[in-house]
Design an enzyme around this catalytic site. Structure first.
Site, PDB file in Angstrom:
ATOM      1  CG  HIS A   1      -1.655  -1.213   1.481  1.00  0.00           C
ATOM      2  ND1 HIS A   1      -1.974  -1.667   2.741  1.00  0.00           N
ATOM      3  CD2 HIS A   1      -2.172  -2.134   0.619  1.00  0.00           C
ATOM      4  CE1 HIS A   1      -2.644  -2.803   2.652  1.00  0.00           C
ATOM      5  NE2 HIS A   1      -2.775  -3.105   1.373  1.00  0.00           N
TER       6      HIS A   1
ATOM      7  CE1 TYR B   1      -0.380   2.807  10.131  1.00  0.00           C
ATOM      8  CE2 TYR B   1       0.185   0.705  11.149  1.00  0.00           C
ATOM      9  CZ  TYR B   1      -0.719   1.508  10.483  1.00  0.00           C
ATOM     10  OH  TYR B   1      -1.967   1.021  10.148  1.00  0.00           O
TER      11      TYR B   1
END
Length: 472
Positions: A70, A133
């Site tokens: 992605h 993240y």
């Protein structure tokens, strides 16, 4: 197995902007501790100050869980909280490195910065693996995403566990091959004041690339209360503010003063807020009029400002506002000539009409082409020059306005003695409409700019080139 005792360090990869960090992990029989994100230390090692706004955690209970590939329109800082992963990153940005691949393993002692547009994918190598993240934008359905099939033959990722033996979502299995991927475009550049002299030069410099947008007041009103929602501003990397109120003498009138402050200060403040809130680089064009012109040497960027008139005061105020934006360039220039009304064009018209002008000979500076300002702005942006203020004018020896006028007459085949030199006080007595005080010395020191490897053109050549093009 997590490695303890590493020094904080950074490793570049073959994908521009994708960097791996070694993280110090301190552990004993009880467990371990690490600084997962430490802005001061990490930016000192070259990590972009990317301004995260969200922290996400992905937990994976089985070995072989595979996610990706992605690419999102934001930056990510990825590190492992527990367990171990194999990561593969593919550059899906427009440009020469499109399709480049980098792979490595991550455990709690390693992290990676993934720049906008680089596709990321992960395969867990231990059970109960979790990675975290940080991202510098919020998810939006309107953002531009891109995807690549995990099994793409061109990328040819050597997965530790074959994709036939792992858990993958049906959505990830359906992503396109590299030949069919829609690349992530660069962040947009917005040029304001696109129909002015400098705006037209910026159009010529940047052209019609899809990520370049041009706007004037009719298409984007920066004084509008809806400015914050007028665009998806996180898609913009740079705003170049080429719009300004520049009618120096009219600014001394009550109506002109109001307009000058509105354009050069209030509007600039709105842009500064917008840029600071969205991590945008703001390029702002300033003027030698922020100085009083009393120094007997060229003005440096850090010399104290002391504007004489309303126009200079508004430009100085605008500079002070822009300097608070974390990512900014203040480009200070002088004696600008371009595609529009200016001193050189006026002198050329007088020479051709047989009019002998009176021109001041006690104000000094260097001519600057709008083409060179546009070229210099692009240079600062594309070379990643340190943020801050840069003087950007033509080079060579300073001249007076009378010298420039004589040069115009001579280049057009008229005798330069047709120009009569007068002092500034004498000129003001001639009922010319000049109301504003002007700095006697408008010469700017170019040392900081030249240290970025930009070479300003000599002002005498600037004049010759301008007249050659303008009188065709």
């Amino acid at each position: 197995m997590t490695t303890y005792g590493k020094q904080l360090g950074v490793t570049e990869t073959n994908i521009p902007g994708l960097v791996v960090f070694d993280l110090p992990v301190h552990g004993d029989a009880r467990g371990w501790f690490k600084e997962n994100w430490q802005r001061e230390k990490m930016t000192a090692l070259g990590l972009p100050d990317f301004g995260p706004v969200q922290n996400n955690i992905s937990f994976n209970d089985a070995v072989g869980t595979t996610r990706g590939i992605h690419a999102e329109p934001w930056d990510k800082w990825v590190s492992v909280a527990t367990g171990r992963i194999f990561g593969a990153w593919v550059d899906l940005r427009e440009g020469p490195t499109f399709g480049a691949v980098f792979t490595t393993e991550l455990d709690p002692s390693k992290a990676i910065f993934v720049p906008r547009g680089v596709g990321n994918s992960y395969q867990t190598l231990e059970p109960d693996t979790a990675y975290t993240y940080l991202v510098n934008d919020h998810w939006s359905p309107d953002a531009a995403y891109s995807f690549l099939n995990l099994a793409d033959e061109t990328a040819a990722i050597d997965w530790p566990i074959p994709l036939t033996d792992v858990e993958i979502s049906a959505k990830d299995l359906a992503h396109p091959r590299l030949a069919d991927v829609t690349p992530i475009p660069p962040k947009k550049i917005l040029v304001l004041g696109a129909n002015g002299q400098l705006g037209r030069a910026l159009r010529a410099e940047y052209g019609d690339a899809p990520h370049i947008e041009y706007a004037d007041r009719a298409t984007l009103d920066i004084s509008s209360p809806d400015l914050a929602t007028a665009r998806r501003w996180r898609d913009y990397g740079t705003i170049i503010n080429a719009a300004a109120y520049t009618k120096v003498d009219l600014a001394e009138t009550p109506e002109g003063r109001k307009d000058a402050w509105a354009a050069n200060v209030t509007g600039v403040a709105a842009l500064a807020r917008l840029a600071a809130e969205n991590g945008i680089t703001l390029v702002h064009v300033s003027s030698d009029y922020v100085f009083d012109g009393t120094l007997n040497r060229p003005y440096r960027e850090d010399d104290p400002i002391c504007p004489l008139g309303v126009y200079g005061q508004t430009k100085a105020a605008g500079d002070a506002i822009v300097s608070t934006v974390p990512r900014h360039y203040i480009v200070r220039t002088s004696w600008v000539i371009g595609d529009g009304n200016n001193f050189v064009r006026t002198m050329a018209t007088l020479a051709e009409r047989g009019v002998n002008p009176n021109v001041v000979d006690d104000q000094f500076g260097r001519l600057t082409l709008t083409d060179d300002i546009a070229r210099g702005i692009r240079h600062l942006l594309e070379t990643g020059a340190d943020y801050g203020t840069y003087n950007l004018t033509g080079g060579g020896e300073p001249q007076s306005w009378a010298d420039v006028a004589r040069g115009v007459f001579a280049l057009l085949g008229s005798h330069p003695d047709r120009v009569t030199a007068v002092s500034t006080p004498e000129y003001h007595q001639l009922d010319t409409g000049a109301k504003a005080p002007r700095p006697r010395n408008g010469t700017l020191d170019l040392a900081r700019l030249t240290r970025t490897s930009f070479s300003p053109r000599d002002s005498s050549m600037v004049l010759r080139e301008y007249l050659r093009k303008d009188r065709r």
